[in-house]
Scaffold this motif. Structure first.
Motif, PDB file in Angstrom:
ATOM      1  N   UNK A  33       0.803  -1.216   0.000  1.00 42.94           N
ATOM      2  CA  UNK A  33       0.000   0.000   0.000  1.00 42.94           C
ATOM      3  C   UNK A  33       0.836   1.266   0.000  1.00 42.94           C
ATOM      4  N   UNK A  34       2.123   1.139  -0.344  1.00 42.98           N
ATOM      5  CA  UNK A  34       3.008   2.312  -0.389  1.00 42.98           C
ATOM      6  C   UNK A  34       3.831   2.271  -1.677  1.00 42.98           C
ATOM      7  N   UNK A  35       3.893   3.408  -2.371  1.00 42.34           N
ATOM      8  CA  UNK A  35       4.805   3.582  -3.503  1.00 42.34           C
ATOM      9  C   UNK A  35       5.951   4.491  -3.064  1.00 42.34           C
ATOM     10  N   UNK A  36       7.162   4.084  -3.388  1.00 37.95           N
ATOM     11  CA  UNK A  36       8.327   4.954  -3.162  1.00 37.95           C
ATOM     12  C   UNK A  36       8.791   5.450  -4.532  1.00 37.95           C
ATOM     13  N   UNK A  37       8.559   6.718  -4.792  1.00 40.94           N
ATOM     14  CA  UNK A  37       8.858   7.307  -6.090  1.00 40.94           C
ATOM     15  C   UNK A  37      10.139   8.127  -6.003  1.00 40.94           C
ATOM     16  N   UNK A  38      11.139   7.711  -6.760  1.00 43.27           N
ATOM     17  CA  UNK A  38      12.374   8.489  -6.846  1.00 43.27           C
ATOM     18  C   UNK A  38      12.206   9.509  -7.973  1.00 43.27           C
ATOM     19  N   UNK A  39      12.218  10.784  -7.603  1.00 41.52           N
ATOM     20  CA  UNK A  39      11.939  11.849  -8.549  1.00 41.52           C
ATOM     21  C   UNK A  39      13.180  12.697  -8.796  1.00 41.52           C
ATOM     22  N   UNK A  40      13.338  13.151 -10.023  1.00 44.38           N
ATOM     23  CA  UNK A  40      14.433  14.070 -10.358  1.00 44.38           C
ATOM     24  C   UNK A  40      13.871  15.213 -11.189  1.00 44.38           C
ATOM     25  N   UNK A  46      14.777  13.373  -5.144  1.00 43.67           N
ATOM     26  CA  UNK A  46      14.096  13.273  -3.857  1.00 43.67           C
ATOM     27  C   UNK A  46      13.158  12.075  -3.904  1.00 43.67           C
ATOM     28  N   UNK A  47      12.964  11.455  -2.753  1.00 40.09           N
ATOM     29  CA  UNK A  47      12.015  10.345  -2.673  1.00 40.09           C
ATOM     30  C   UNK A  47      10.645  10.877  -2.263  1.00 40.09           C
ATOM     31  N   UNK A  48       9.647  10.493  -3.064  1.00 36.35           N
ATOM     32  CA  UNK A  48       8.272  10.804  -2.709  1.00 36.35           C
ATOM     33  C   UNK A  48       7.587   9.554  -2.197  1.00 36.35           C
ATOM     34  N   UNK A  49       7.032   9.623  -0.983  1.00 39.57           N
ATOM     35  CA  UNK A  49       6.373   8.471  -0.369  1.00 39.57           C
ATOM     36  C   UNK A  49       4.864   8.643  -0.537  1.00 39.57           C
ATOM     37  N   UNK A  50       4.260   7.735  -1.287  1.00 39.35           N
ATOM     38  CA  UNK A  50       2.820   7.785  -1.538  1.00 39.35           C
ATOM     39  C   UNK A  50       2.130   6.641  -0.804  1.00 39.35           C
ATOM     40  N   UNK A  51       1.329   6.986   0.185  1.00 43.65           N
ATOM     41  CA  UNK A  51       0.577   6.003   0.967  1.00 43.65           C
ATOM     42  C   UNK A  51      -0.842   5.936   0.418  1.00 43.65           C
ATOM     43  N   UNK A  52      -1.334   4.729   0.188  1.00 43.66           N
ATOM     44  CA  UNK A  52      -2.610   4.538  -0.514  1.00 43.66           C
ATOM     45  C   UNK A  52      -3.770   5.263   0.164  1.00 43.66           C
ATOM     46  N   UNK A  53      -3.834   5.208   1.463  1.00 38.86           N
ATOM     47  CA  UNK A  53      -4.976   5.804   2.162  1.00 38.86           C
ATOM     48  C   UNK A  53      -4.917   7.329   2.204  1.00 38.86           C
ATOM     49  N   UNK A  63       0.192   5.937 -10.276  1.00 42.52           N
ATOM     50  CA  UNK A  63       1.583   5.763  -9.847  1.00 42.52           C
ATOM     51  C   UNK A  63       2.028   4.321 -10.061  1.00 42.52           C
ATOM     52  N   UNK A  64       1.145   3.394  -9.838  1.00 44.06           N
ATOM     53  CA  UNK A  64       1.462   1.975 -10.000  1.00 44.06           C
ATOM     54  C   UNK A  64       1.832   1.651 -11.443  1.00 44.06           C
ATOM     55  N   UNK A  65       1.223   2.376 -12.401  1.00 42.78           N
ATOM     56  CA  UNK A  65       1.429   2.087 -13.816  1.00 42.78           C
ATOM     57  C   UNK A  65       2.585   2.881 -14.439  1.00 42.78           C
ATOM     58  N   UNK A  66       3.243   3.697 -13.674  1.00 43.05           N
ATOM     59  CA  UNK A  66       4.296   4.555 -14.227  1.00 43.05           C
ATOM     60  C   UNK A  66       5.521   3.756 -14.660  1.00 43.05           C
ATOM     61  N   UNK A  67       6.020   4.077 -15.844  1.00 35.43           N
ATOM     62  CA  UNK A  67       7.302   3.566 -16.310  1.00 35.43           C
ATOM     63  C   UNK A  67       8.405   4.521 -15.854  1.00 35.43           C
ATOM     64  N   UNK A  68       9.650   4.020 -15.875  1.00 32.12           N
ATOM     65  CA  UNK A  68      10.785   4.903 -15.606  1.00 32.12           C
ATOM     66  C   UNK A  68      10.817   6.035 -16.625  1.00 32.12           C
ATOM     67  N   UNK A  69      11.170   7.212 -16.161  1.00 31.41           N
ATOM     68  CA  UNK A  69      11.300   8.430 -16.960  1.00 31.41           C
ATOM     69  C   UNK A  69       9.965   9.004 -17.414  1.00 31.41           C
ATOM     70  N   UNK A  70       8.885   8.561 -16.802  1.00 32.03           N
ATOM     71  CA  UNK A  70       7.614   9.244 -17.016  1.00 32.03           C
ATOM     72  C   UNK A  70       7.744  10.670 -16.495  1.00 32.03           C
ATOM     73  N   UNK A  71       7.171  11.620 -17.206  1.00 34.22           N
ATOM     74  CA  UNK A  71       7.188  13.014 -16.747  1.00 34.22           C
ATOM     75  C   UNK A  71       5.937  13.280 -15.912  1.00 34.22           C
ATOM     76  N   UNK A  72       6.157  13.895 -14.756  1.00 38.36           N
ATOM     77  CA  UNK A  72       5.067  14.027 -13.777  1.00 38.36           C
ATOM     78  C   UNK A  72       5.125  15.369 -13.040  1.00 38.36           C
ATOM     79  N   UNK A  73       4.003  15.708 -12.437  1.00 36.30           N
ATOM     80  CA  UNK A  73       3.944  16.752 -11.423  1.00 36.30           C
ATOM     81  C   UNK A  73       3.463  16.077 -10.140  1.00 36.30           C
ATOM     82  N   UNK A  74       4.217  16.277  -9.078  1.00 34.72           N
ATOM     83  CA  UNK A  74       3.906  15.614  -7.807  1.00 34.72           C
ATOM     84  C   UNK A  74       3.737  16.679  -6.732  1.00 34.72           C
TER      85      UNK A  74
END
Length: 434
Positions: A33-40, A46-53, A63-74
């Protein structure tokens, strides 16, 4: 995203605040239930911690479907974390996907061959290692220009297209230039810097230079950037002093501002910390003697090859000047030695640890008759140098200068095995893409 847009390298200044990061997903791992997203974002990671709840179901699934190097706003809240490399983490509250690739990123976590990486240089630059090298490159250039500016040097740009040969005909890229004339890609800006020195005293040019030699060594590129100072009324000794102080300043500057990048490359900082004046200084004659004692078979009178430079520099813990080479192996514009007409007042500055030549310099020949004689000896077209000879005709003066190969300095400072990583877009005899 309603929170203000903040760059990653400034996040520590926004502890406890809600911010937006715009960038790319460098890595990702999930734990139920947690995604750890490494963002640049180009300024840091920086690591972004996304908790499902704590986020919407849609955001978590995206977030679950993201490939590496997807461009995002977080969007998230900044919190300090001493364990994190950046000193902070982001508690994610929202995610906007700008573009998610349709396929796996070509440069994955597995090992890749160098040819594959160079074919994908436009993507390889995104890796942490290449980013560290490019940041150090930027600092090397910044420090060099800052030093020269503080010493009263003026930047004078030199042309890329030229009709004059600076370093020997065998290394020229020849072009057709209107009306059946020939032009060449510049091997050096030195001749033009000499003219500018007569106008402004202390000058330098900085730009790309081109060599057509079919070199395949780890120290050679077909296109490289060169910094070329030229100083009126500087003799051979003052020229060497300038080189020494410039290189020491660059290394000190990089150690001060790029320590983290150097450490990420595994560089032994203690070796760079020894790079302080005075550097070692030996003559060509002494260098040949040392090489013969160390097993080299290079005959007296020949220029040094890469292996010779490697052997020599491994004997020293700081850069070493080798000076006063035989005239026959050096360029036509170098000043004849006053005590030995077979030698010239020149120097090569060799970096330690086997890296070899990073600077080539000399006092320039200011005697017009001797200069004309050397032009003829080299079989060059005297007419092509009429403007250059004017510098000796109208107010000739003692002057000296040198060329510093930026990529060679970077390769040494970073401890790289091959110079190609020191250039964002390396050009070799086999590579002109991307």
């Amino acid at each position: 995203m309603s929170a203000p847009w903040i760059y990653i390298h400034n996040l520590a200044q926004h502890e406890g605040e809600s911010v937006t990061i715009k960038g790319w997903m460098y890595n990702k791992r999930s734990s139920g239930k947690i995604h750890f997203l490494q963002l640049r974002d180009g300024t840091g990671t920086v690591q972004g911690v996304m908790v499902k709840r704590e986020v919407s179901e849609e955001a978590f699934e995206n977030a679950k479907r993201l490939w590496l190097e997807a461009s995002v706003e977080v969007e998230g809240t900044v919190r300090l974390d001493e364990r994190a490399p950046s000193g902070v983490e982001l508690t994610v509250t929202g995610l906007k996907v700008i573009q998610n690739p349709d396929e796996e990123y070509p440069i994955g976590k597995k090992d890749h061959g160098i040819d594959f990486l160079l074919d994908n240089r436009h993507l390889w630059l995104r890796s942490s290692r290449q980013q560290a090298i490019m940041r150090i490159r930027e600092r090397v250039i910044w420090a060099a220009r800052e030093y020269l500016h503080n010493e009263g040097f003026m930047l004078i740009d030199s042309p890329i297209l030229t009709g004059s040969i600076g370093e020997g005909a065998s290394g020229l890229f020849e072009l057709d230039y209107f009306e059946n004339d020939k032009a060449y890609l510049a091997q050096t800006g030195q001749l033009y810097a000499e003219a500018a020195a007569a106008a402004f005293g202390k000058v330098y040019c900085f730009g790309p230079t081109f060599r057509a030699e079919k070199s395949k060594t780890r120290r050679h590129l077909t296109e490289f950037w060169m910094l070329e100072p030229e100083v009126a009324f500087y003799d051979h000794d003052l020229n060497i002093k300038l080189q020494e102080n410039l290189v020491a300043y660059i290394v000190e500057h990089v150690l001060l501002h790029c320590k983290n990048e150097l450490e990420s490359l595994g560089r032994d900082l203690s070796k760079l910390e020894k790079v302080k004046p005075p550097f070692y200084r030996i003559t060509y004659d002494k260098a040949i003697e040392m090489l013969h004692e160390l097993g080299s078979s290079t005959p007296y009178g020949d220029d040094f090859g890469n292996e010779d430079e490697t052997i020599l520099t491994q004997q020293f813990d700081k850069p070493i000047f080798v000076e006063c080479y035989p005239k026959k192996v050096k360029a036509f514009y170098m000043k004849e030695h006053p005590e030995n007409p077979d030698l010239v007042l020149c120097d090569d500055l060799l970096a330690p640890e086997g890296y070899g030549e990073i600077i080539g310099g000399s006092q320039r020949e200011d005697d017009m008759k001797r200069l004309i004689a050397r032009i003829k000896e080299e079989g060059l077209n005297e007419k092509s140098y009429d403007w250059y000879l004017d510098l000796r005709k109208f107010g000739t003066f003692v002057h000296s200068g040198f060329g510093m190969g930026i990529e060679r300095v970077i390769a040494w400072i970073c401890g790289l095995e091959h110079i190609r990583e020191a250039s964002p877009w390396p050009r070799t005899i086999y590579r002109i893409k991307p």
